[in-house]
Design a protein around this motif. Structure first.
Motif, short mmCIF file in Angstrom:
data_model
loop_
_atom_site.label_atom_id
_atom_site.label_comp_id
_atom_site.label_asym_id
_atom_site.label_seq_id
_atom_site.Cartn_x
_atom_site.Cartn_y
_atom_site.Cartn_z
N GLN A 17 10.26 10.10 48.03
CA GLN A 17 10.75 11.49 48.01
C GLN A 17 12.20 11.54 48.51
N GLY A 18 12.48 10.84 49.60
CA GLY A 18 13.82 10.83 50.17
C GLY A 18 14.85 10.23 49.23
N TYR A 19 14.54 9.10 48.64
CA TYR A 19 15.49 8.47 47.73
C TYR A 19 15.72 9.30 46.46
N ARG A 20 14.70 9.95 45.96
CA ARG A 20 14.90 10.82 44.80
C ARG A 20 15.85 11.97 45.16
N LEU A 21 15.70 12.51 46.36
CA LEU A 21 16.59 13.56 46.82
C LEU A 21 18.02 13.04 46.96
N LEU A 22 18.17 11.83 47.49
CA LEU A 22 19.50 11.24 47.63
C LEU A 22 20.19 11.11 46.28
N GLY B 173 7.43 -0.58 49.30
CA GLY B 173 8.61 0.27 49.17
C GLY B 173 9.78 -0.47 48.56
N ALA B 174 9.99 -1.72 48.98
CA ALA B 174 11.08 -2.52 48.44
C ALA B 174 10.86 -2.79 46.95
N GLN B 175 9.64 -3.05 46.56
CA GLN B 175 9.34 -3.29 45.15
C GLN B 175 9.63 -2.05 44.31
N THR C 100 11.97 0.43 40.18
CA THR C 100 11.96 1.80 39.66
C THR C 100 13.21 2.60 40.01
N PHE C 101 13.57 2.62 41.28
CA PHE C 101 14.65 3.51 41.72
C PHE C 101 16.05 3.00 41.39
N LEU C 102 16.37 1.80 41.84
CA LEU C 102 17.73 1.29 41.67
C LEU C 102 18.20 1.24 40.21
N PRO C 103 17.33 0.90 39.26
CA PRO C 103 17.78 0.90 37.87
C PRO C 103 18.22 2.29 37.36
N GLN C 104 17.81 3.35 38.02
CA GLN C 104 18.21 4.70 37.62
C GLN C 104 19.64 5.05 38.02
N PHE D 27 14.00 -7.46 51.56
CA PHE D 27 15.37 -7.17 51.10
C PHE D 27 15.84 -8.31 50.21
N PRO D 28 16.30 -8.01 49.00
CA PRO D 28 16.72 -9.09 48.10
C PRO D 28 17.91 -9.88 48.65
#
Length: 137
Positions: free
Chosen positions: A36-41, A67-69, A74-78, A107-108
């Motif tokens: 939820q937080g990252y989507r808001l960011l 969460g990292a996965q 999902t998130f970073l590619p957006q 963390f990668p």
């Protein structure tokens, strides 16, 4: 556009003088709250056209593989689709988090980011994190 108010576990401030989005997690969070937080960011970043983020997780203390996965798959590619160009994420962490093997494994490694439209780095000092962000173009 009117941006949504962040939930109680998160503060978000855009610094126009630095062109940096400053994000501070206020407490331990669940994976759902993290998402939820990252989507808001991303909404804030898109509104301000900001691709440099300071993510203060010193109060959060939890990084997990699930969460990292989600972040990586999902998130970073957006980010590039929404923001254009490369996005820079400076994670400000408590020193104990950097010594935690599970958090470290989540963390990668630096090599992961070489061909990605985003890059992340970890810091324990806010001044160093901001300095790194300001060197990114």
């Amino acid at each position: 556009m009117t941006l949504p108010t962040p939930p109680d576990f998160l503060t978000v401030t855009y610094r126009p003088d630095l062109q940096v989005l400053v994000v501070r997690w206020q407490r331990l969070i669940t994976v759902d709250e993290m998402q939820q937080g990252y989507r808001l960011l991303l909404e804030y970043a898109a509104e301000y056209g900001c691709r440099r983020w300071l993510l203060d997780g010193r109060r959060r203390f939890n990084t997990d593989r699930e969460g990292a996965q989600w972040m990586v798959s999902t998130f970073l590619p957006q980010l590039q689709l929404r923001l254009g160009g490369r996005t820079y994420l400076a994670y400000l962490l408590a020193p104990v988090t950097l010594r935690d093997q599970d958090a470290d494994a989540a963390f990668p490694p630096a090599a992961y980011f070489l061909d990605k439209p985003f890059v992340g780095e970890r810091f324990v000092e806010e001044k160093e994190a901001l300095s790194w962000l300001l060197r990114q173009v």
